[in-house]
Scaffold this motif. Sequence first.
Motif, PDB file in Angstrom:
ATOM      1  N   ASN A  92      23.046  41.567 127.186  1.00  0.00           N
ATOM      2  CA  ASN A  92      24.097  41.897 126.235  1.00  0.00           C
ATOM      3  C   ASN A  92      24.339  43.404 126.147  1.00  0.00           C
ATOM      4  O   ASN A  92      25.083  43.867 125.286  1.00  0.00           O
ATOM      5  N   THR A  93      23.711  44.177 127.056  1.00  0.00           N
ATOM      6  CA  THR A  93      23.770  45.632 126.965  1.00  0.00           C
ATOM      7  C   THR A  93      24.437  46.241 128.200  1.00  0.00           C
ATOM      8  O   THR A  93      24.131  45.846 129.334  1.00  0.00           O
ATOM      9  N   TYR A  94      25.338  47.169 127.955  1.00  0.00           N
ATOM     10  CA  TYR A  94      25.913  47.975 129.039  1.00  0.00           C
ATOM     11  C   TYR A  94      24.958  49.131 129.308  1.00  0.00           C
ATOM     12  O   TYR A  94      24.545  49.833 128.379  1.00  0.00           O
ATOM     13  N   ILE A  95      24.613  49.348 130.559  1.00  0.00           N
ATOM     14  CA  ILE A  95      23.758  50.469 130.940  1.00  0.00           C
ATOM     15  C   ILE A  95      24.531  51.340 131.919  1.00  0.00           C
ATOM     16  O   ILE A  95      25.006  50.849 132.953  1.00  0.00           O
ATOM     17  N   ILE A  96      24.674  52.604 131.591  1.00  0.00           N
ATOM     18  CA  ILE A  96      25.420  53.553 132.427  1.00  0.00           C
ATOM     19  C   ILE A  96      24.473  54.661 132.864  1.00  0.00           C
ATOM     20  O   ILE A  96      23.831  55.300 132.030  1.00  0.00           O
ATOM     21  N   TYR A  97      24.378  54.880 134.160  1.00  0.00           N
ATOM     22  CA  TYR A  97      23.513  55.940 134.686  1.00  0.00           C
ATOM     23  C   TYR A  97      24.332  56.825 135.609  1.00  0.00           C
ATOM     24  O   TYR A  97      25.035  56.333 136.487  1.00  0.00           O
ATOM     25  N   LEU A  98      24.242  58.132 135.416  1.00  0.00           N
ATOM     26  CA  LEU A  98      24.900  59.062 136.325  1.00  0.00           C
ATOM     27  C   LEU A  98      24.226  60.417 136.242  1.00  0.00           C
ATOM     28  O   LEU A  98      23.522  60.738 135.287  1.00  0.00           O
TER      29      LEU A  98
END
Length: 412
Positions: A174-180
């Motif tokens: 249920n979680t959006y994970i954004i990595y950059l």
Amino acid sequence: MMFPAKNEATALAIQEGKMPGIEPEPIYENGQRVKDKYPGEYSDQGYTEELISMIDSNKDSGKPFFAYLPFTAIHLPLQAPKSSFEDKVDYYVENGWDVVREDRFERMKDMGVIPEEAQISPRNSLSRPWDKLTKDEKAWYGKKMAVAMGMMELQDQQIGQVTNYLKKIGEYDNTYIIYLADNGPEATDITGKNVSELIRTWTQHHFDNSTENLGNADSSVSLGPEWASASTGGLSWFKAYTAEGGIRVPLIIKPAKDVLDSQGALESGTSTNELAQVKDLAATILDVANVPHPGTEYQGREVAPMSGKSLIPYFTGQSETIHSKGNPIPFELFGSGILLQGDYKIIRISVGMGGDNQWHMYNTKLDPAETNDVKSQYPELFKQMLSSYKAYEKEMNIVPVDEQWNPFENVK
């Protein structure tokens, strides 16, 4: 981490021609300075533990959460536990930055990150051949890169801590994970030539940067131009440049399950070279939260209108692109300019930054290392893109910079 003391004593020492001191970077929690909370621990591990604790203390509230975890690694100073890098030293000492650079370029092809036909960029003017170094120099530079990769490995483990925790409490799907990454690799060498004399002499005075001591808390080194070039995997230039090595960074996004399960959505594990920019993330997060942007005014204050594009329509298959081919994206840094539009990019790098101060044009999808100038092949498109940049330059009142200036040698 240790930095020049940021106080009146520092300013006074510089005015009097004396060496500034050092002080630990303070830690704040909810606006209050805290001491000795994580003695002897690497800051990124502390940030990771704090984040998990914050989510855990509110996990039963029934409310969604937003968490921002800005890791310090692998920024300077390069420091890591010996256990994280000692198994990597021999590899980097034996192979060096030229072999590593070519290897990473070929591996990116194998992974489909760049086209198989892409050509590696030529060696830039700040980088030396590895085989010109002495045995002792190779030992020092090789260990330095091993320490950096140890830091990267630790970051990978810390991200794993967060994702494993989310799975444990049943919120991973249920979680959006954004990595950059925020920019390309750090090319400044705080022990070398492409840095101000003040920083170089301050570093030499306060730290033990012998080969044996690299990685310890009383050492302080940075990647430098050669390892930065290797870290881009053969792209052109690195951090502080508008070339692809400075602005093209990894972006990994795991959407929530409802997006992945929607009809026409991109499959999990999809890799794409579709153009996106950091401003798109704000638009995406607002979209996920179902919060409309206020436009040009918020609570009686004038605010900038949203210029980023939400990535959700692209993820769900409602749009084939994020930015249309007619949408120009301009940018200026240290007197050098670029404009991205569709698959193409125009770029001018000043003489002081190692360029020729002339405009060039590249197809960054087919030629990510910027080796083939196509300006003469598409004169009308080049003219239109340059006109768009000039309009941006005028609108933003970009101040011209002496073409011989650079931020490394001229920072006092």
